[in-house]
Design a protein around this motif. Structure first.
Motif, PDB file in Angstrom:
ATOM      1  N   PHE A 119      40.379  45.014  43.872  1.00 42.32           N
ATOM      2  CA  PHE A 119      40.069  45.816  42.682  1.00 42.32           C
ATOM      3  C   PHE A 119      40.725  47.195  42.766  1.00 42.32           C
ATOM      4  N   ALA A 120      41.972  47.211  43.262  1.00 39.36           N
ATOM      5  CA  ALA A 120      42.684  48.482  43.339  1.00 39.36           C
ATOM      6  C   ALA A 120      42.991  48.991  41.933  1.00 39.36           C
ATOM      7  N   GLU A 121      43.001  50.290  41.785  1.00 39.51           N
ATOM      8  CA  GLU A 121      43.274  50.892  40.483  1.00 39.51           C
ATOM      9  C   GLU A 121      44.773  50.892  40.202  1.00 39.51           C
ATOM     10  N   ASP A 131      43.329  42.047  41.691  1.00 39.90           N
ATOM     11  CA  ASP A 131      42.085  41.333  41.424  1.00 39.90           C
ATOM     12  C   ASP A 131      41.167  41.416  42.640  1.00 39.90           C
ATOM     13  N   ASN A 132      40.097  40.625  42.628  1.00 41.35           N
ATOM     14  CA  ASN A 132      39.120  40.699  43.706  1.00 41.35           C
ATOM     15  C   ASN A 132      39.628  40.110  45.011  1.00 41.35           C
ATOM     16  N   MET A 308      43.850  34.123  33.239  1.00 38.51           N
ATOM     17  CA  MET A 308      43.604  35.555  33.440  1.00 38.51           C
ATOM     18  C   MET A 308      42.618  36.086  32.403  1.00 38.51           C
ATOM     19  N   ILE A 309      42.699  35.580  31.188  1.00 35.54           N
ATOM     20  CA  ILE A 309      41.741  36.017  30.160  1.00 35.54           C
ATOM     21  C   ILE A 309      40.351  35.474  30.462  1.00 35.54           C
ATOM     22  N   ASN A 310      40.283  34.427  31.263  1.00 33.96           N
ATOM     23  CA  ASN A 310      38.986  33.859  31.624  1.00 33.96           C
ATOM     24  C   ASN A 310      38.098  34.887  32.322  1.00 33.96           C
ATOM     25  N   ALA A 311      38.718  35.926  32.873  1.00 35.31           N
ATOM     26  CA  ALA A 311      37.924  36.987  33.506  1.00 35.31           C
ATOM     27  C   ALA A 311      37.027  37.690  32.498  1.00 35.31           C
ATOM     28  N   ALA A 312      37.399  37.623  31.207  1.00 38.55           N
ATOM     29  CA  ALA A 312      36.579  38.276  30.186  1.00 38.55           C
ATOM     30  C   ALA A 312      35.239  37.581  29.999  1.00 38.55           C
ATOM     31  N   SER A 319      33.824  44.799  30.673  1.00 39.16           N
ATOM     32  CA  SER A 319      33.574  46.208  30.407  1.00 39.16           C
ATOM     33  C   SER A 319      34.233  47.132  31.428  1.00 39.16           C
ATOM     34  N   GLY A 320      34.283  46.719  32.695  1.00 31.34           N
ATOM     35  CA  GLY A 320      34.761  47.619  33.729  1.00 31.34           C
ATOM     36  C   GLY A 320      36.208  47.434  34.136  1.00 31.34           C
ATOM     37  N   TYR A 321      36.788  46.268  33.821  1.00 32.16           N
ATOM     38  CA  TYR A 321      38.167  45.994  34.252  1.00 32.16           C
ATOM     39  C   TYR A 321      38.974  45.418  33.079  1.00 32.16           C
TER      40      TYR A 321
END
Length: 356
Positions: A119-121, A131-132, A308-312, A319-321
């Protein structure tokens, strides 16, 4: 006499003009465009068509050339950033009673060094963060474009081959051949796509098909479900063309059936077919993204825009990423718009009545 003189002057001017149009002057002044050049001229005159073509070129370069220069890609596979972070101390407390009956409290200190790039910025090293698992999201975005665009082109080519052959036979022979093929198309058109994909996904999981074969099966299922529309298009065009004069001339010439279909009928269907293929590419990419969002598409760990959109689906990521799902959403939107722009431009270019 004066009228005759004027008539002679006009005749001389006409003769002089006709003389100028012969020989090399005619080639210099008159430029005959072939049908292909006329189509290309109409297509490249459209600003939206050119915009769509440029967008497609950028997406293909981004997806197929970009990973070559990415330090987080190796042989088409993402590479994890294993850079260690700061040590984290974990303290455990133990309480026990000694021989004298005194309560003793002891502490156990453990030092762990996690991966600091989980979760690097956003940074110059990771343009979209990670990602994680420590994978670079920008590289995954490029690799995901490879999968999504490849699925679109492979499926549309297979659909076209099946639809052209079966639709050509149905339109040319008619009778029981036409009825049989069209009834098959009717059955395929009634098949609900998403429920079938849900069933197949469960079946693949139970059969432990979790590798790249899952992607091949996905393309096969999408092909079997989607060729019916192209077959209808080809059949309808051939039904209207087979009674034309040029087909009567081909029949009188004694040409074989395959030659009449593939050399005379199908070339006249190609303009509508090319437009249908171009418009269908966007739909297939959107379908792949939908399946990836529902976790029914490519195998787990394969970067695709839909996956990748599945993360939504996770509110924490939503909300956070936003860097997880907004970039692939933009890429999908641009790809569909580009294919639609190109399809509209081809439709107008192949239509002789559309002159701008």
């Amino acid at each position: 006499m004066e009228e005759n003189k004027n008539f002679e002057d006009v005749s001389e001017e006409v003769v002089a003009t006709e003389d100028d149009l012969h020989g090399e002057n005619l080639n210099d002044r008159v430029r005959v465009l072939s049908p292909g050049m006329m189509v290309a001229k109409r297509f490249f005159r459209s600003k939206l068509s050119m915009l769509g073509l440029i967008m497609l070129a950028v997406l293909f370069i981004f997806s197929f050339v970009g990973p070559i220069f990415s330090p987080w890609s190796s042989g088409g596979n993402p590479v994890k950033d294993e850079t260690p972070g700061l040590p984290i101390l974990s303290i455990k407390t133990f309480a026990y009673i000694d021989e004298l009956g005194n309560e003793i409290i002891a502490y156990e200190i453990n030092e762990t060094i996690p991966n600091s790039n989980q979760f690097a910025e956003l940074s110059l090293q990771h343009l979209l963060g990670t990602d994680n698992n420590g994978y670079d999201l920008f590289t995954n975005l490029m690799l995901g474009g490879r999968i999504s665009l490849t699925i679109g082109f492979v499926v549309i080519i297979l659909e076209t081959l099946i639809g052209v052959v079966l639709g050509g036979f149905a339109g040319y022979f008619g009778g029981w051949v036409d009825n049989l093929i069209m009834r098959i198309v009717d059955v395929i058109s009634c098949v609900p796509t998403l429920p079938i994909m849900l069933i197949l996904s469960t079946t693949f999981t139970s059969l432990k098909i979790v590798d790249i074969r899952r992607l091949y099966y996905l393309m096969g299922v999408l092909t079997l479900i989607g060729w019916g529309g192209i077959a209808r298009l080809v059949r309808g065009q051939i039904l209207s063309l087979r009674e034309q004069d040029f087909m009567l001339a081909a029949k009188c010439s004694g040409l074989s059936t395959s030659r009449k279909i593939f050399r005379h009928l199908l070339p006249n269907v190609m303009p509508q077919l090319i437009v249908s293929m171009t418009m269908g590419l966007g739909s297939i990419i959107l379908m792949e993204a939908t399946l990836g969002f529902l976790d029914l598409g490519a195998p787990l760990g394969t970067p695709t825009w839909g996956a990748m959109i599945n993360a939504a689906a996770n509110m924490t990521y939503l909300s956070g990423y936003p860097n997880f799902w907004i970039p692939p959403g933009i890429c999908i939107t641009l790809a569909i718009l580009a294919f639609n722009f190109v399809g509209d431009g081809l439709r107008d270019a192949f239509d002789p009545k559309m002159k701008r």
